[in-house]
Scaffold this motif. Structure first.
Motif, PDB file in Angstrom:
ATOM      1  N   PRO A 116       0.831  -1.209   0.000  1.00 31.71           N
ATOM      2  CA  PRO A 116       0.000   0.000   0.000  1.00 31.71           C
ATOM      3  C   PRO A 116       0.864   1.257   0.000  1.00 31.71           C
ATOM      4  CG  PRO A 116       0.124  -0.912   2.211  1.00 31.71           C
ATOM      5  CD  PRO A 116       0.879  -1.865   1.313  1.00 31.71           C
ATOM      6  N   GLY A 117       0.306   2.348  -0.486  1.00 31.84           N
ATOM      7  CA  GLY A 117       1.015   3.625  -0.445  1.00 31.84           C
ATOM      8  C   GLY A 117       2.061   3.820  -1.513  1.00 31.84           C
ATOM      9  N   ALA A 118       2.171   2.904  -2.478  1.00 35.25           N
ATOM     10  CA  ALA A 118       3.100   3.086  -3.595  1.00 35.25           C
ATOM     11  C   ALA A 118       2.422   3.938  -4.667  1.00 35.25           C
ATOM     12  CB  ALA A 118       3.505   1.741  -4.188  1.00 35.25           C
ATOM     13  N   THR A 119       3.184   4.790  -5.336  1.00 35.38           N
ATOM     14  CA  THR A 119       2.610   5.581  -6.421  1.00 35.38           C
ATOM     15  C   THR A 119       2.927   4.924  -7.756  1.00 35.38           C
ATOM     16  OG1 THR A 119       4.571   7.023  -6.555  1.00 35.38           O
ATOM     17  CG2 THR A 119       2.755   7.737  -5.142  1.00 35.38           C
ATOM     18  N   VAL A 120       1.910   4.805  -8.573  1.00 31.26           N
ATOM     19  CA  VAL A 120       2.039   4.235  -9.917  1.00 31.26           C
ATOM     20  C   VAL A 120       1.749   5.356 -10.907  1.00 31.26           C
ATOM     21  CG1 VAL A 120       1.265   2.467 -11.528  1.00 31.26           C
ATOM     22  CG2 VAL A 120       1.288   1.983  -9.055  1.00 31.26           C
ATOM     23  N   GLN A 157      -1.567   7.407  -9.439  1.00 26.99           N
ATOM     24  CA  GLN A 157      -2.455   6.984  -8.362  1.00 26.99           C
ATOM     25  C   GLN A 157      -1.627   6.298  -7.280  1.00 26.99           C
ATOM     26  OE1 GLN A 157      -6.474   6.701  -8.340  1.00 26.99           O
ATOM     27  NE2 GLN A 157      -5.616   8.658  -9.004  1.00 26.99           N
ATOM     28  N   THR A 158      -2.172   6.271  -6.050  1.00 24.74           N
ATOM     29  CA  THR A 158      -1.513   5.626  -4.913  1.00 24.74           C
ATOM     30  C   THR A 158      -2.229   4.328  -4.581  1.00 24.74           C
ATOM     31  OG1 THR A 158      -0.825   7.768  -4.027  1.00 24.74           O
ATOM     32  CG2 THR A 158      -0.813   5.903  -2.500  1.00 24.74           C
ATOM     33  N   THR A 159      -1.476   3.261  -4.418  1.00 19.60           N
ATOM     34  CA  THR A 159      -2.074   1.953  -4.176  1.00 19.60           C
ATOM     35  C   THR A 159      -2.828   1.917  -2.844  1.00 19.60           C
ATOM     36  OG1 THR A 159       0.017   1.165  -3.207  1.00 19.60           O
ATOM     37  CG2 THR A 159      -0.366   0.704  -5.538  1.00 19.60           C
ATOM     38  N   ASP A 160      -3.939   1.157  -2.824  1.00 13.46           N
ATOM     39  CA  ASP A 160      -4.742   1.003  -1.609  1.00 13.46           C
ATOM     40  C   ASP A 160      -4.188  -0.136  -0.754  1.00 13.46           C
ATOM     41  OD1 ASP A 160      -5.554  -1.365  -2.833  1.00 13.46           O
ATOM     42  OD2 ASP A 160      -7.536  -0.606  -3.389  1.00 13.46           O
ATOM     43  N   VAL A 161      -4.938  -0.573   0.227  1.00 11.47           N
ATOM     44  CA  VAL A 161      -4.465  -1.607   1.152  1.00 11.47           C
ATOM     45  C   VAL A 161      -4.216  -2.933   0.438  1.00 11.47           C
ATOM     46  CG1 VAL A 161      -5.491  -0.562   3.186  1.00 11.47           C
ATOM     47  CG2 VAL A 161      -6.840  -2.167   1.802  1.00 11.47           C
ATOM     48  N   ASP A 162      -4.841  -3.118  -0.726  1.00  9.46           N
ATOM     49  CA  ASP A 162      -4.629  -4.338  -1.504  1.00  9.46           C
ATOM     50  C   ASP A 162      -3.530  -4.178  -2.544  1.00  9.46           C
ATOM     51  OD1 ASP A 162      -6.717  -5.801  -0.221  1.00  9.46           O
ATOM     52  OD2 ASP A 162      -8.185  -4.698  -1.431  1.00  9.46           O
ATOM     53  N   GLY A 163      -2.855  -3.021  -2.518  1.00  6.13           N
ATOM     54  CA  GLY A 163      -1.799  -2.769  -3.492  1.00  6.13           C
ATOM     55  C   GLY A 163      -2.311  -2.450  -4.880  1.00  6.13           C
ATOM     56  N   ARG A 164      -3.553  -2.013  -4.997  1.00  5.98           N
ATOM     57  CA  ARG A 164      -4.188  -1.839  -6.305  1.00  5.98           C
ATOM     58  C   ARG A 164      -4.425  -0.370  -6.644  1.00  5.98           C
ATOM     59  NH1 ARG A 164      -9.736  -4.697  -8.707  1.00  5.98           N
ATOM     60  NH2 ARG A 164      -9.963  -3.262 -10.475  1.00  5.98           N
ATOM     61  N   VAL A 165      -4.303  -0.064  -7.940  1.00  9.38           N
ATOM     62  CA  VAL A 165      -4.736   1.212  -8.514  1.00  9.38           C
ATOM     63  C   VAL A 165      -5.433   0.918  -9.840  1.00  9.38           C
ATOM     64  CG1 VAL A 165      -2.923   2.634  -7.473  1.00  9.38           C
ATOM     65  CG2 VAL A 165      -2.527   1.588  -9.707  1.00  9.38           C
ATOM     66  N   ASP A 166      -6.362   1.793 -10.208  1.00 10.82           N
ATOM     67  CA  ASP A 166      -7.046   1.700 -11.494  1.00 10.82           C
ATOM     68  C   ASP A 166      -6.905   3.015 -12.237  1.00 10.82           C
ATOM     69  OD1 ASP A 166      -7.913  -0.824 -10.779  1.00 10.82           O
ATOM     70  OD2 ASP A 166      -9.978  -0.208 -10.350  1.00 10.82           O
ATOM     71  N   ILE A 186       7.064   3.095 -10.757  1.00 12.82           N
ATOM     72  CA  ILE A 186       6.510   2.896  -9.413  1.00 12.82           C
ATOM     73  C   ILE A 186       7.489   3.455  -8.393  1.00 12.82           C
ATOM     74  CG2 ILE A 186       5.756   1.195  -7.705  1.00 12.82           C
ATOM     75  CD1 ILE A 186       5.062  -0.663 -10.050  1.00 12.82           C
ATOM     76  N   ASN A 187       6.970   4.280  -7.494  1.00 15.67           N
ATOM     77  CA  ASN A 187       7.773   4.849  -6.416  1.00 15.67           C
ATOM     78  C   ASN A 187       7.228   4.370  -5.074  1.00 15.67           C
ATOM     79  OD1 ASN A 187       9.779   7.321  -7.282  1.00 15.67           O
ATOM     80  ND2 ASN A 187       8.149   6.972  -8.770  1.00 15.67           N
ATOM     81  N   ILE A 188       8.152   4.010  -4.189  1.00 16.57           N
ATOM     82  CA  ILE A 188       7.791   3.596  -2.832  1.00 16.57           C
ATOM     83  C   ILE A 188       8.538   4.490  -1.863  1.00 16.57           C
ATOM     84  CG2 ILE A 188       7.819   1.708  -1.150  1.00 16.57           C
ATOM     85  CD1 ILE A 188       7.726  -0.242  -3.492  1.00 16.57           C
ATOM     86  N   ALA A 189       7.784   5.156  -0.998  1.00 19.57           N
ATOM     87  CA  ALA A 189       8.374   6.086  -0.021  1.00 19.57           C
ATOM     88  C   ALA A 189       9.249   7.127  -0.717  1.00 19.57           C
ATOM     89  CB  ALA A 189       9.168   5.324   1.031  1.00 19.57           C
ATOM     90  N   GLY A 190       8.808   7.581  -1.881  1.00 23.90           N
ATOM     91  CA  GLY A 190       9.523   8.617  -2.595  1.00 23.90           C
ATOM     92  C   GLY A 190      10.730   8.152  -3.376  1.00 23.90           C
ATOM     93  N   THR A 191      10.991   6.846  -3.397  1.00 24.51           N
ATOM     94  CA  THR A 191      12.144   6.299  -4.117  1.00 24.51           C
ATOM     95  C   THR A 191      11.670   5.416  -5.259  1.00 24.51           C
ATOM     96  OG1 THR A 191      13.498   6.319  -2.109  1.00 24.51           O
ATOM     97  CG2 THR A 191      14.234   4.893  -3.910  1.00 24.51           C
ATOM     98  N   GLU A 192      12.279   5.597  -6.429  1.00 26.58           N
ATOM     99  CA  GLU A 192      11.899   4.769  -7.569  1.00 26.58           C
ATOM    100  C   GLU A 192      12.146   3.296  -7.265  1.00 26.58           C
ATOM    101  OE1 GLU A 192      13.132   3.837 -12.198  1.00 26.58           O
ATOM    102  OE2 GLU A 192      14.181   5.410 -11.088  1.00 26.58           O
ATOM    103  N   SER A 193      11.142   2.489  -7.536  1.00 24.13           N
ATOM    104  CA  SER A 193      11.266   1.048  -7.344  1.00 24.13           C
ATOM    105  C   SER A 193      11.528   0.342  -8.669  1.00 24.13           C
ATOM    106  CB  SER A 193       9.989   0.483  -6.700  1.00 24.13           C
ATOM    107  OG  SER A 193      10.060  -0.913  -6.593  1.00 24.13           O
ATOM    108  N   VAL A 194      10.715   0.650  -9.681  1.00 28.55           N
ATOM    109  CA  VAL A 194      10.917   0.038 -10.992  1.00 28.55           C
ATOM    110  C   VAL A 194      10.259   0.918 -12.048  1.00 28.55           C
ATOM    111  CG1 VAL A 194       8.824  -1.388 -10.857  1.00 28.55           C
ATOM    112  CG2 VAL A 194      10.695  -2.102 -12.353  1.00 28.55           C
TER     113      VAL A 194
END
Length: 296
Positions: A116-120, A157-166, A186-194
């Protein structure tokens, strides 16, 4: 909302040196919204953009029965030259016409637990094969002031508790030298993940570019998935959308991303061998001032 700022490469720099032979395919027969496919008798794809998604509230959860997901990391591809300022929103079409698409994404960690909380952040070309925005290389929308003044087909969008965005959008158009694709980071806690790109099945691309309004006017694309020189062909299957036609004629397309739970760990790569060899030798594909690569 701020997004990661990166240098950008041009399509000509990375693809221009590949010696691509561009060829147009004759137009196919047009199938208008609401008509029946003469071969199958089924309703055709919808047109008219996201306004045509009349059944959106009843679209199924594509991840509901996806319990067998393998926790295989999503590998890195290049950012590309057309990343730009984005907007926090679900509908990224800005009223643009085209075949309506609901994009569903799920972000999981290596143990397949939701993140959760990742930005896509996603972006793609419109049906005409042109990107919007004025803060990228002009090659992304040359001499198109309407596109430069817009932000269509960009959103975060920011992922919900299920890790999902639409996201609600339209099917992307093709442009010379590339398979039809959608970019994401995809960014997690402000850091690029992939950061990578997603593709549709070639048969689906053929159907849409051969039968649907806005897409048929440009003919069949010149580059199939199997000829795309950005993604490593042996890893192409990891980046193909699953899709399903909805009763209202819209497309539901979905993908699960597996990301590292720890930041700073080197990512696996999914660039083509030729491109990756040049990167390993010091070529920076995200540098707009880099000279064209000397591909063999």
């Amino acid at each position: 909302m701020s997004t990661t700022t990166k240098n950008k490469m041009t399509r000509r720099q990375v693809l221009g040196g590949l010696g691509l032979t561009l060829a147009a395919v004759p137009l196919s027969q047009l199938l208008a919204c609401g008509d029946k496919d003469p071969g199958t008798g089924e309703a055709g794809w919808a047109t008219g953009g996201t306004a045509a998604m009349t059944g959106a509230s009843t679209y199924p959860n594509p991840f509901a029965s996806d319990s067998g997901t393998a926790c295989k990391l999503t590998c890195e591809q290049i950012l590309g030259p057309c990343h730009g300022t984005t907007l926090v929103r679900k509908d990224i079409s800005e009223g643009h016409d085209g075949l309506p698409v609901r994009l569903a994404f799920r972000v999981l960690d290596e143990s397949c637990k939701p993140v959760p909380g990742a930005t896509v952040d996603i972006w793609h070309a419109g049906p005409e094969g042109v990107y919007s925005g004025d803060d990228m290389h002009p090659f992304c929308n040359p001499d198109n002031q309407e596109a430069r003044a817009a932000r269509w087909f960009r959103g975060v969008q920011t992922t919900d508790v299920d890790g999902r965005v639409d996201f609600d959008t339209c099917f992307p158009g093709w442009y010379k030298g590339r398979a039809t694709h959608i970019h994401f980071t995809i960014n997690i806690a402000g850091t690029e993940s992939v950061t990578a790109q997603l593709y549709f099945q070639d048969s689906l691309n053929d159907d849409i570019t051969g039968t649907q309004p806005l897409y048929t006017t440009r003919g069949q694309r010149d580059t199939r998935n199997t000829a795309d020189l950005v993604v490593a062909q042996e890893q192409l299957g990891d980046f193909i959308f699953q899709t399903r036609k909805m009763p209202d004629g819209a497309m539901l397309a979905w993908k699960t991303f597996i990301v590292r739970s720890s930041t700073g760990t080197p990512l696996c790569k999914a660039n083509s061998k030729t491109l990756q060899d040049l990167i390993d030798a010091g070529f920076d594909p995200n540098d707009p001032n880099a000279p064209p690569p000397a591909f063999p």
